[in-house]
Design a protein around this motif. Sequence first.
Motif, PDB file in Angstrom:
ATOM      1  N   GLN A   1       0.830  -1.211   0.000  1.00  0.00           N
ATOM      2  CA  GLN A   1       0.000   0.000   0.000  1.00  0.00           C
ATOM      3  C   GLN A   1       0.867   1.264   0.000  1.00  0.00           C
ATOM      4  N   SER A   2       1.982   1.210   0.725  1.00  0.00           N
ATOM      5  CA  SER A   2       2.857   2.390   0.757  1.00  0.00           C
ATOM      6  C   SER A   2       3.465   2.669  -0.610  1.00  0.00           C
ATOM      7  N   SER A   3       3.737   1.611  -1.385  1.00  0.00           N
ATOM      8  CA  SER A   3       4.280   1.810  -2.735  1.00  0.00           C
ATOM      9  C   SER A   3       3.255   2.496  -3.627  1.00  0.00           C
ATOM     10  N   ILE A   4       2.002   2.039  -3.566  1.00  0.00           N
ATOM     11  CA  ILE A   4       0.939   2.673  -4.352  1.00  0.00           C
ATOM     12  C   ILE A   4       0.748   4.119  -3.904  1.00  0.00           C
ATOM     13  N   LEU A   5       0.827   4.334  -2.573  1.00  0.00           N
ATOM     14  CA  LEU A   5       0.687   5.695  -2.045  1.00  0.00           C
ATOM     15  C   LEU A   5       1.781   6.595  -2.606  1.00  0.00           C
ATOM     16  N   ARG A   6       3.017   6.119  -2.635  1.00  0.00           N
ATOM     17  CA  ARG A   6       4.122   6.920  -3.143  1.00  0.00           C
ATOM     18  C   ARG A   6       3.969   7.216  -4.631  1.00  0.00           C
ATOM     19  N   ILE A   7       3.473   6.222  -5.386  1.00  0.00           N
ATOM     20  CA  ILE A   7       3.315   6.408  -6.833  1.00  0.00           C
ATOM     21  C   ILE A   7       2.400   7.590  -7.121  1.00  0.00           C
ATOM     22  N   PHE A   8       1.262   7.648  -6.459  1.00  0.00           N
ATOM     23  CA  PHE A   8       0.284   8.702  -6.766  1.00  0.00           C
ATOM     24  C   PHE A   8       0.647  10.035  -6.106  1.00  0.00           C
ATOM     25  N   ILE A   9       1.355   9.988  -4.987  1.00  0.00           N
ATOM     26  CA  ILE A   9       1.868  11.253  -4.429  1.00  0.00           C
ATOM     27  C   ILE A   9       2.913  11.841  -5.371  1.00  0.00           C
ATOM     28  N   MET A  10       3.770  10.976  -5.945  1.00  0.00           N
ATOM     29  CA  MET A  10       4.747  11.457  -6.927  1.00  0.00           C
ATOM     30  C   MET A  10       4.064  12.031  -8.161  1.00  0.00           C
ATOM     31  N   ALA A  11       2.986  11.361  -8.599  1.00  0.00           N
ATOM     32  CA  ALA A  11       2.268  11.846  -9.780  1.00  0.00           C
ATOM     33  C   ALA A  11       1.676  13.223  -9.524  1.00  0.00           C
ATOM     34  N   GLY A  12       0.992  13.382  -8.382  1.00  0.00           N
ATOM     35  CA  GLY A  12       0.392  14.684  -8.073  1.00  0.00           C
ATOM     36  C   GLY A  12       1.418  15.755  -7.812  1.00  0.00           C
ATOM     37  N   THR A  13       2.465  15.405  -7.025  1.00  0.00           N
ATOM     38  CA  THR A  13       3.512  16.380  -6.735  1.00  0.00           C
ATOM     39  C   THR A  13       4.296  16.729  -7.995  1.00  0.00           C
TER      40      THR A  13
ATOM     41  N   SER B   1       3.286  26.650  -3.167  1.00  0.00           N
ATOM     42  CA  SER B   1       2.737  25.878  -4.275  1.00  0.00           C
ATOM     43  C   SER B   1       3.065  24.400  -4.134  1.00  0.00           C
ATOM     44  N   LEU B   2       4.307  24.084  -3.770  1.00  0.00           N
ATOM     45  CA  LEU B   2       4.690  22.676  -3.617  1.00  0.00           C
ATOM     46  C   LEU B   2       3.957  22.022  -2.457  1.00  0.00           C
ATOM     47  N   ALA B   3       3.788  22.764  -1.364  1.00  0.00           N
ATOM     48  CA  ALA B   3       3.072  22.210  -0.212  1.00  0.00           C
ATOM     49  C   ALA B   3       1.611  21.920  -0.561  1.00  0.00           C
ATOM     50  N   LEU B   4       0.954  22.868  -1.264  1.00  0.00           N
ATOM     51  CA  LEU B   4      -0.440  22.650  -1.653  1.00  0.00           C
ATOM     52  C   LEU B   4      -0.556  21.476  -2.624  1.00  0.00           C
ATOM     53  N   SER B   5       0.400  21.363  -3.545  1.00  0.00           N
ATOM     54  CA  SER B   5       0.378  20.240  -4.495  1.00  0.00           C
ATOM     55  C   SER B   5       0.551  18.912  -3.771  1.00  0.00           C
ATOM     56  N   PHE B   6       1.443  18.868  -2.787  1.00  0.00           N
ATOM     57  CA  PHE B   6       1.650  17.644  -2.016  1.00  0.00           C
ATOM     58  C   PHE B   6       0.398  17.276  -1.219  1.00  0.00           C
ATOM     59  N   LEU B   7      -0.185  18.277  -0.560  1.00  0.00           N
ATOM     60  CA  LEU B   7      -1.396  17.998   0.224  1.00  0.00           C
ATOM     61  C   LEU B   7      -2.553  17.565  -0.669  1.00  0.00           C
ATOM     62  N   ALA B   8      -2.636  18.173  -1.874  1.00  0.00           N
ATOM     63  CA  ALA B   8      -3.714  17.799  -2.793  1.00  0.00           C
ATOM     64  C   ALA B   8      -3.560  16.372  -3.286  1.00  0.00           C
ATOM     65  N   ALA B   9      -2.326  15.873  -3.350  1.00  0.00           N
ATOM     66  CA  ALA B   9      -2.099  14.513  -3.863  1.00  0.00           C
ATOM     67  C   ALA B   9      -2.360  13.441  -2.817  1.00  0.00           C
ATOM     68  N   ILE B  10      -2.410  13.806  -1.547  1.00  0.00           N
ATOM     69  CA  ILE B  10      -2.531  12.794  -0.494  1.00  0.00           C
ATOM     70  C   ILE B  10      -3.875  12.073  -0.548  1.00  0.00           C
ATOM     71  N   ILE B  11      -4.988  12.829  -0.719  1.00  0.00           N
ATOM     72  CA  ILE B  11      -6.321  12.213  -0.660  1.00  0.00           C
ATOM     73  C   ILE B  11      -6.512  11.160  -1.752  1.00  0.00           C
ATOM     74  N   PRO B  12      -6.296  11.484  -3.045  1.00  0.00           N
ATOM     75  CA  PRO B  12      -6.448  10.427  -4.056  1.00  0.00           C
ATOM     76  C   PRO B  12      -5.404   9.322  -3.935  1.00  0.00           C
ATOM     77  N   ALA B  13      -4.196   9.652  -3.425  1.00  0.00           N
ATOM     78  CA  ALA B  13      -3.177   8.625  -3.258  1.00  0.00           C
ATOM     79  C   ALA B  13      -3.594   7.630  -2.181  1.00  0.00           C
ATOM     80  N   ARG B  14      -4.170   8.103  -1.100  1.00  0.00           N
ATOM     81  CA  ARG B  14      -4.663   7.208  -0.049  1.00  0.00           C
ATOM     82  C   ARG B  14      -5.809   6.343  -0.571  1.00  0.00           C
ATOM     83  N   ARG B  15      -6.642   6.936  -1.412  1.00  0.00           N
ATOM     84  CA  ARG B  15      -7.736   6.157  -1.996  1.00  0.00           C
ATOM     85  C   ARG B  15      -7.196   5.036  -2.880  1.00  0.00           C
TER      86      ARG B  15
END
Length: 408
Positions: A306-318, A381-395
């Motif tokens: 799950q952590s690998s999938i989480l990192r993949i989508f956080i990287m995509a959003g960030t 901007s980077l902080a907002l992008s990171f926070l925005a990526a967390i919700i879909p990445a957790r999903r």
Amino acid sequence: MIAWRYLRPRKKEAAVSIVTIISLVGVTLGVAALIIVMAVMNGFRAELLDRILGLNGHVIVQPIERPLDDYDAVAARITAVDGVTLAVPLIEGQTLASGNVGAGTGALVRGVRAEDFSRLESISGNLTEGSLVPFAAGEGVVIGIRMARNLGLIAGDRITLVSPDGDVTPFGTTPRVKSYPVAAIFEMGMSEYDGSIIFMPFEEAQLYFNSEGVAQLIEIFIDDPDAVDAYRPLIEEAGDRPMFLVDWRQRNSAFFSALVIERNAMFLILSIVVLVASLNIISSLIMLVKEKGRGIAILRTMGASQSSILRIFIMAGTGVGVVGTAAGVLLGVIVCWNIQGIQRFMNWVSGAEVWDPTIRFLSEIPARLNPGETLAVVLLSLALSFLAAIIPARRAAKLDPVEALRYE
């Protein structure tokens, strides 16, 4: 690698690609707008401060108890203070000025010694017509370029000044009317000063305003205007007479406080633009998670945690945020470096002044980049992008592989 592959546009995922591009453009424009506006606000404040303090002293000395009849000695003692660059005795008075055309205009006459005037580089170093030779001989005045245009004057013409404080007669006080040749014309780039101030030789101003033998005040220029509090006791000691001191912060406190409030408000408002662009990242990633549900399930069955999938989508959003932020910084810096050229182009396109100097005081749009503020915008901007990526990445990380592949 997987995050990059997910972000690459594909024909089957056109909607996801379009939303991702919109998110990227939104972050770029939001960051660029924030950098440009903050640079313009900084430039506006810095230019106004330079022009205001270039003409008006950092500390004003006004006499108490008796007139300032020893102004030469007081100015010399204050000039000897370490850190004081210039002490200028002045005569000031309001007049009505008239020239060759148009109605008269109100003007502030400042009587200044020729040797002091030559050291006021913001004025003497920005002459557009004439010379200071007649002024030094006490035979002319120096006016601003906007006043010259309004009154139809050029160097060598005569300007008529009318003062209500004239001669006292048995029938009352009569206005004093006198004409002077225009020795030179200056342009500071600040409409208020270019259109309302007249410099007159000191001795002539004493005669004109019935102030023979005295000065009304002394303006003091120092090396570091921000350290004015440290100079006040030194100036009072050097003055060696009763006097009242007013510094530039007291004279312009309301004006510069309003600029600070406006600057902070603009930063807050434009930060919302970056926030909205970051919310687009959420929507694009949610759509991406939905489109890549089967791929996520296959990755999980192959052993991805799950952590690998989480990192993949956080990287995509960030990643979208990083690219958009970098492009926004580049665009903002380019615009700030070429702001005057853009202003001239907009004036040419519109056929009118897009930056009216009579309203905004300055004749050109100023822009001054602050590295600290630019870094703050980037981090925001980077902080907002990171926070925005967390919700879909957790999903995506919580996606059940069995449910995703049940109907495949």
